[in-house]
Design an enzyme around this catalytic site. Structure first.
Site, PDB file in Angstrom:
ATOM      1  N   ARG A  35       0.841  -1.204   0.000  1.00  0.00           N
ATOM      2  CA  ARG A  35       0.000   0.000   0.000  1.00  0.00           C
ATOM      3  C   ARG A  35       0.879   1.259   0.000  1.00  0.00           C
ATOM      4  O   ARG A  35       0.637   2.209  -0.738  1.00  0.00           O
ATOM      5  CB  ARG A  35      -0.927  -0.010   1.215  1.00  0.00           C
ATOM      6  N   ASP A  76       4.769 -11.448   1.207  1.00  0.00           N
ATOM      7  CA  ASP A  76       3.890 -11.151   0.076  1.00  0.00           C
ATOM      8  C   ASP A  76       2.918 -12.325  -0.054  1.00  0.00           C
ATOM      9  O   ASP A  76       3.267 -13.382  -0.588  1.00  0.00           O
ATOM     10  CB  ASP A  76       4.732 -10.968  -1.194  1.00  0.00           C
ATOM     11  N   SER A 189     -15.563  -1.890 -11.553  1.00  0.00           N
ATOM     12  CA  SER A 189     -14.132  -1.708 -11.865  1.00  0.00           C
ATOM     13  C   SER A 189     -13.480  -3.078 -11.736  1.00  0.00           C
ATOM     14  O   SER A 189     -14.074  -4.008 -11.160  1.00  0.00           O
ATOM     15  CB  SER A 189     -13.475  -0.740 -10.879  1.00  0.00           C
ATOM     16  N   TYR A 191     -11.019  -3.777  -9.850  1.00  0.00           N
ATOM     17  CA  TYR A 191     -10.870  -4.020  -8.401  1.00  0.00           C
ATOM     18  C   TYR A 191     -12.144  -4.672  -7.856  1.00  0.00           C
ATOM     19  O   TYR A 191     -12.083  -5.685  -7.151  1.00  0.00           O
ATOM     20  CB  TYR A 191     -10.567  -2.706  -7.662  1.00  0.00           C
ATOM     21  N   HIS A 192     -13.299  -4.061  -8.173  1.00  0.00           N
ATOM     22  CA  HIS A 192     -14.556  -4.628  -7.672  1.00  0.00           C
ATOM     23  C   HIS A 192     -14.782  -6.044  -8.229  1.00  0.00           C
ATOM     24  O   HIS A 192     -15.351  -6.904  -7.553  1.00  0.00           O
ATOM     25  CB  HIS A 192     -15.736  -3.714  -8.030  1.00  0.00           C
ATOM     26  N   GLN A 218     -18.317  -3.953   2.443  1.00  0.00           N
ATOM     27  CA  GLN A 218     -18.160  -2.632   3.046  1.00  0.00           C
ATOM     28  C   GLN A 218     -18.445  -1.499   2.058  1.00  0.00           C
ATOM     29  O   GLN A 218     -18.152  -1.601   0.868  1.00  0.00           O
ATOM     30  CB  GLN A 218     -16.731  -2.498   3.584  1.00  0.00           C
TER      31      GLN A 218
END
Ligand code: USQ
Length: 392
Positions: A35, A76, A189, A191-192, A218
């Protein structure tokens, strides 16, 4: 109780790790610092200075010597399945929290490389965690942060249920039968999409290997602290404001603090679900403390407290400073006017008392942003990722 927090250095992972230690859990954080490096890659940094993870853990030790120490192994999750298996076998966790995700919708849509990274990182991390738990700690409860975005955000005639939809099917004998299925997914997206894919992995490992899993769908998290992160500056969690990793309310608060026009994408009439960071941590704790039973299907809760439009959020935030609202071309492909209602009873039944968006709490973010305004890179406020490439 022993807990692994995969992604324990992140925006939610860090405040969750100290909340769990405070509650008496022996916490082991697994994190590869991705991140931090991704936010740097897009030219930004947390607006609030944050310590390196080792130093954060030391700061926690000084602030709360009575709590069990927090452990940390750099790992990782997505690429080192063997090490993950070993760690799980050795540590024997009672609960595994899976936050080891690339969490940004815009970053996932930026270009082929970032899209590919999102897919391989997120999906492989989920698979590695599930297979390691199944093989090495099959009694552990897995708790994952998913997203309200798996459903899509547009429902006309009903409230989005908590994961499962009751559907009527016509049986061969002509009779109607009721079945319960995962709600159809309409991710907006890549990501989604990885979070939608996660649901299939969870269903599979729950049915095939009997794993106990809670998936928390969330909404958009706002806010920047919890009672515990406020104990000491060294315990702060990150506050992102750039257009890739900052979420909308926090971004608008930072924009207001520096008098930057508030960046409403498109009409601003798009509605979304929201939750304060403190409630997000509370919900995670409630899910952890109340695991599903053995043999239960994957438990899904909708983790949000309010539904508002982007324009409504902008109005609340703009009234706290001198910033004006600007409507700008939408860098995303999304419905700019939607109907959204959703059920959020599960976590409230477990004890969540919602923190609602108010001028005081939003004003605190604006004040913190004013204090750190020398750290703001104005270049990363404007959209940097486009769902469809802008014309050259
Ligand atoms: N938006 C603006 N202006 C901005 C930034 C965003 O108008 O400067 C709008 C977007 O167009 C979108 C909405 O605000 O309609 C939310 O955008 P966001 O960046 O705050 O949130 P999103 O991309 O949906 O993703 C965030 C988190 C993600 C989480 C998700 C929950 O980054 O990890 O899963 O919220 S949800 O939105 O319910 O799917």
């Amino acid at each position: 109780m022993r807990a692994i927090v995969a992604g324990g250095d992140g925006f939610i992972g860090w405040p969750l790790s100290i909340a769990m230690a405070h509650a008496g859990f022996e916490v082991l954080i697994l994190d590869n610092g991705v991140r931090r490096s991704l936010v740097k890659e897009v030219g930004s940094d947390s607006l609030v200075p944050i310590l390196e993870l080792d130093d954060r853990i030391r700061a926690w030790r000084s602030a709360s010597p009575e709590s069990p120490a927090i452990g940390f192994e750099p790992l990782d999750i997505a690429s080192d399945a063997a090490a993950l298996h070993q760690t799980l076998g050795r540590f024997a966790p009672d609960v595994v929290i899976h936050l080891a995700t690339m969490p940004s919708a815009p970053y996932s849509m930026k270009n082929q490389r970032t899209a590919g990274f999102t897919i391989s990182n997120n999906i492989q991390a989920t698979f590695n965690i599930l297979s390691a738990v199944a093989d090495c700690a099959p009694d552990a409860h897995i708790v994952h942060i998913g997203t309200m975005g798996v459903y899509g955000y547009n429902v006309e005639h009903y409230a989005l249920p908590e994961g499962y939809l009751r559907a009527r099917v016509l049986a061969a004998d002509g009779a109607e039968r009721e079945i319960s299925i995962l709600h159809p997914m309409e991710p907006g997206s890549l990501y989604h999409l990885t979070k939608a894919q996660d649901q299939l992995f969870f269903e599979f490992y729950n049915r095939q290997r009997g794993l106990r899993i809670t998936d928390l769908h969330q909404g958009i998290v706002w806010g920047m602290d919890t009672d515990l992160t406020r104990r000491d500056e060294g315990l702060a969690t990150r506050l992102d404001y750039d257009s890739d990793f900052g979420t909308v309310l926090n971004r608008f608060a930072v924009q207001t603090a520096i008098g930057h026009p508030i960046t409403v994408y498109g009409s601003g009439a798009q509605k979304r679900a929201f939750i304060h960071l403190r409630d997000s941590i509370r919900c995670l704790m409630l899910a952890i403390e109340n695991p599903p039973g053995r043999g239960d299907r994957v438990r899904i809760f909708n983790q949000f407290t309010q539904i508002l439009s982007v324009e409504e959020i902008a109005g609340i935030v703009a009234s706290l400073g001198k910033a004006e609202m600007t409507q700008m071309p939408n860098p995303r492909v999304e419905k700019e006017r939607n109907k959204l209602t959703a059920v959020n009873e599960g976590l409230i039944r477990l004890g969540l008392q919602p923190t609602l968006i108010d001028r005081f709490l939003v004003g605190e973010i604006v004040d913190v942003a004013r204090r750190h305004k020398g750290r703001i890179n104005h270049e990363v406020i404007k959209p940097m990722s486009f769902w469809q490439r802008p014309p050259k």
